[in-house]
Design an enzyme around this catalytic site. Structure first.
Site, PDB file in Angstrom:
ATOM      1  N   CYS A 145      30.753  43.447  12.661  1.00 53.90           N
ATOM      2  CA  CYS A 145      29.926  43.040  10.942  1.00 53.90           C
ATOM      3  C   CYS A 145      28.861  42.970  10.572  1.00 53.90           C
ATOM      4  O   CYS A 145      28.681  41.269  10.380  1.00 53.90           O
ATOM      5  CB  CYS A 145      31.277  43.063  10.705  1.00 53.90           C
ATOM      6  SG  CYS A 145      32.541  44.108   9.764  1.00 53.90           S
TER       7      CYS A 145
ATOM      8  N   TYR B 237      18.394  38.784  23.768  1.00 54.49           N
ATOM      9  CA  TYR B 237      17.262  38.297  24.165  1.00 54.49           C
ATOM     10  C   TYR B 237      16.260  39.823  24.153  1.00 54.49           C
ATOM     11  O   TYR B 237      15.104  39.532  24.595  1.00 54.49           O
ATOM     12  CB  TYR B 237      17.591  38.995  26.216  1.00 54.49           C
ATOM     13  CG  TYR B 237      18.574  38.033  26.544  1.00 54.49           C
ATOM     14  CD1 TYR B 237      18.936  36.700  26.606  1.00 54.49           C
ATOM     15  CD2 TYR B 237      19.390  38.392  27.546  1.00 54.49           C
ATOM     16  CE1 TYR B 237      19.036  35.766  27.131  1.00 54.49           C
ATOM     17  CE2 TYR B 237      20.445  38.028  28.155  1.00 54.49           C
ATOM     18  CZ  TYR B 237      20.886  36.584  27.478  1.00 54.49           C
ATOM     19  OH  TYR B 237      21.400  36.334  28.270  1.00 54.49           O
TER      20      TYR B 237
ATOM     21  N   ARG C 161      23.019  41.494  25.247  1.00 59.09           N
ATOM     22  CA  ARG C 161      21.885  41.523  25.526  1.00 59.09           C
ATOM     23  C   ARG C 161      20.254  41.391  25.090  1.00 59.09           C
ATOM     24  O   ARG C 161      19.988  40.870  24.823  1.00 59.09           O
ATOM     25  CB  ARG C 161      22.177  41.764  27.093  1.00 59.09           C
ATOM     26  CG  ARG C 161      22.279  41.661  28.064  1.00 59.09           C
ATOM     27  CD  ARG C 161      22.214  42.010  29.223  1.00 59.09           C
ATOM     28  NE  ARG C 161      21.628  41.219  30.298  1.00 59.09           N
ATOM     29  CZ  ARG C 161      19.845  41.762  30.700  1.00 59.09           C
ATOM     30  NH1 ARG C 161      20.100  42.865  30.058  1.00 59.09           N
ATOM     31  NH2 ARG C 161      19.226  40.806  30.475  1.00 59.09           N
TER      32      ARG C 161
END
Ligand code: LLP
Length: 441
Positions: free
Chosen positions: A365, A338, A334
Site C-alpha cells: 500500500c 536505490y 532495491r
C-alpha cells in the site's frame, strides 16, 4: 558472469533457470518465488578461489560476503567450495554455525558490533574480528581476557577511495561511518591502540571501497593505498602486516546499462589487483601479505531470479501502464531504495518479442512500491509469469514483512531439479511473536 548459462529459453518457449522450467517451478512452488542456480554460485566461488590459489598458492582466501544472501544452504555451499565467509551480525554468524560452517573461516564485520555479538563471536572462536571502532577493541579485549584467549583481528581502514559503478573518487576528508581514515591519522592511532592490547593479535588491515564497481582502476588504487599504509606501519611500529583484506564490490549485470562480465573478465579484475599488490610490495620491500577478498553480489546476484504472477493491469492513457505482481518492495526493495534497474521477461512466453514498456508494481500500500518503471515486455496478460533477473543478491537478504506480506520462499536448482532452501512463511509465522497484554484482552 553466466546469466547466459543460467538462463535459457526452452523448446516450449519457457524460461529455464539452471535447467529447470520456470513455469514448472511456479506451478510446484507457487509465486512469488526466489530461484537460485547452484552451478552459477559454485562457478563464481570457484573463480575467486582458483584465482587466489593459482596466484597465491594457498596464501589467500576468498570470503563470501553473506549479507548478499544468507541462509543455511549458502553457507553449506561455501563450505563445500572450501572458501570462507564474512558475517556482519550475530544472526548471520548463528546461521553460518547452524549450517556447520567452520568457525575459523568466519570473519566478523560490522561498524557497531554489539557486546553480545562480540561474545558470540568469541564463543564460536571465529577466525578474525574486523575492528571498526576503538570501543570494539576494548570490548573484544575484555571478552578475550575473560576466556583466556587471544583473538585474531584486522583493522578496518578507510583509504580515502570511494567507488561507485563506473567511477571512483578519492576523498581527502572521507565522510563515512566505516573504518579509520588513513588521511586523518585515525588509522595509525587505531593500529597503535590495537597493538597495545594483550588479548588481541593484529594480523593486518581491511578495506572495502563500495559495491557494484566495474572500474578496474578503483581496485588497483585501493591496493596501492593500502600497501603504502602497510609500509608506513612497518616504519612507525615495526609492524609486519600478515593479512590484507581488500573487500568486495565487483559489479554484475542487471540491465542494458551494465556490461556482461564473464568468468575471465572477473579473473582480469583479480589479476590487475594481484599485480598491483605484488608491485607495491616489491616497491616497499614488503613480504606479500595473505590476501583476502569479500565478494557478495558477484557470487549470488546473477544466480538468482524472482518469479511473480502478473495480476492487475492498469493502463493510464498518456502516462504509463502498470503490471501489478504478487510481490513488491517486501521481496525486492532495491528500486525503492536505490532506483536500481532490472531486466524482466515473461517466463511463460519467453520467446516472444517485446512490444511495450511497462512499469512493474508490487502489492504494497504505497505508490513507490515498484520493481521498476521501464521493463520491455511482450503485451502481458493477467496470469502470465514474470521473471525478474539478477535478483540473487540483496533481495531476500533485505526482504521484510511489510504490510504483513509473506517473504517468498527460495529454491535451489541443481541439474534441473529444485528444492527448498528457504521454506514458505505462513500467517502463523507472522503472529508468532505477537503478544496482547492482559489489560487489552
Ligand atoms: N565487504 C564489506 C565490508 C561490505 O560492506 C560489502 C558490502 C561487501 C564486502 C560485499 O560487497 P559486494 O561484493 O556484494 O558488492 N544493499 C546494497 C549493497 C550494500 C553493500 C554493502 N556492503 C544493494 O542492494 O546494492
Amino acid at each position: 558472469m553466466n546469466t547466459r548459462e543460467t538462463l535459457k529459453i526452452n523448446a516450449r518457449g519457457h524460461l529455464e533457470i539452471g535447467g529447470a522450467d520456470a513455469c514448472e517451478l511456479a506451478r510446484r512452488f507457487g509465486t512469488p518465488l526466489y530461484v537460485f542456480d547452484e552451478k552459477h554460485i559454485r562457478d563464481m566461488m570457484a573463480v575467486y578461489r582458483d584465482a587466489i590459489e593459482e596466484e597465491y598458492g594457498g596464501r589467500g582466501l576468498v570470503l563470501y560476503a553473506s549479507k548478499a544472501f544468507s541462509c543455511e544452504a549458502i553457507y553449506a555451499i561455501a563450505k563445500s567450495e572450501r572458501i570462507g565467509v564474512d558475517v556482519v551480525s550475530g544472526g548471520e554468524l548463528f546461521t553460518a554455525l547452524e549450517a556447520g560452517f567452520p568457525a575459523e573461516k568466519i570473519y566478523m564485520h560490522g561498524n557497531n558490533k554489539l557486546p553480545y555479538e562480540i561474545a558470540e563471536a568469541l564463543d564460536a572462536r571465529v577466525g578474525r574480528i574486523v575492528i571498526d571502532a576503538l570501543s570494539e577493541a576494548d570490548l573484544i579485549e575484555e571478552e578475550a581476557e575473560k576466556r583466556g584467549v587471544v583473538q585474531g583481528v584486522l583493522l578496518r581502514i578507510n583509504p580515502g577511495v570511494e567507488a561507485h559503478t563506473h567511477a571512483y573518487v578519492q576523498t581527502a576528508t572521507p565522510d563515512s561511518k566505516f573504518g579509520f581514515s588513513v588521511e586523518s591519522g585515525a588509522a595509525e592511532a587505531a593500529a597503535s591502540y590495537v597493538l597495545s592490547k594483550r588479548h588481541l593479535k593484529l594480523y593486518g588491515f581491511h578495506c572495502h571501497i563500495g559495491s557494484q564497481i566495474f572500474e578496474k582502476q578503483s581496485f588497483v588504487i585501493v591496493a596501492e593505498k593500502c600497501l603504502k599504509f602497510i609500509a608506513a606501519m612497518r616504519e612507525k611500529f615495526g609492524f609486519e602486516t600478515e593479512e590484507l583484506d581488500l573487500g568486495g564490490g565487483f559489479g554484475i549485470w542487471y540491465s542494458e546499462e551494465d556490461p556482461k562480465i564473464s568468468a575471465s573478465d572477473y579473473r582480469g579484475y583479480l589479476d590487475a589487483l594481484f599485480r598491483a599488490v605484488k608491485k607495491a610490495c616489491g616497491g616497499y620491500g614488503l613480504k606479500e601479505p595473505f590476501i583476502l577478498l569479500e565478494p557478495g553480489r558477484s557470487i549470488v546476484g546473477e544466480a538468482g531470479v524472482t518469479l511473480y504472477t502478473v495480476g492487475a493491469i492498469k493502463e493510464i492513457p498518456g502516462v504509463r501502464k502498470y503490471l501489478a505482481v504478487d510481490g513488491g518492495m517486501f521481496d525486492n526493495p532495491r528500486f525503492c531504495l536505490y532506483g536500481s534497474k532490472y531486466t524482466a521477461v515473461l517466463a511463460n512466453r519467453a520467446a516472444e518479442k517485446a512490444e511495450e514498456i511497462v512499469a512493474v508494481a508490487g502489492k504494497c500500500c504505497e505508490s513507490g512500491d515498484l520493481i521498476g518503471t521501464a521493463f520491455n515486455l511482450p503485451r502481458a496478460k493477467t496470469g502470465d509469469l514474470l521473471a525478474v533477473l539478477s535478483t540473487g543478491a540483496y533481495n531476500y537478504s533485505m526482504a521484510s514483512n511489510y504490510n504483513r506480506n509473506l517473504i517468498p520462499p527460495a529454491v535451489l536448482v541443481r541439474g534441473g531439479e529444485a528444492s527448498y532452501i528457504v521454506r514458505p512463511q505462513s500467517y502463523r509465522d507472522l503472529v508468532r511473536n505477537d503478544v496482547i497484554p492482559d489489560y487489552l484482552k
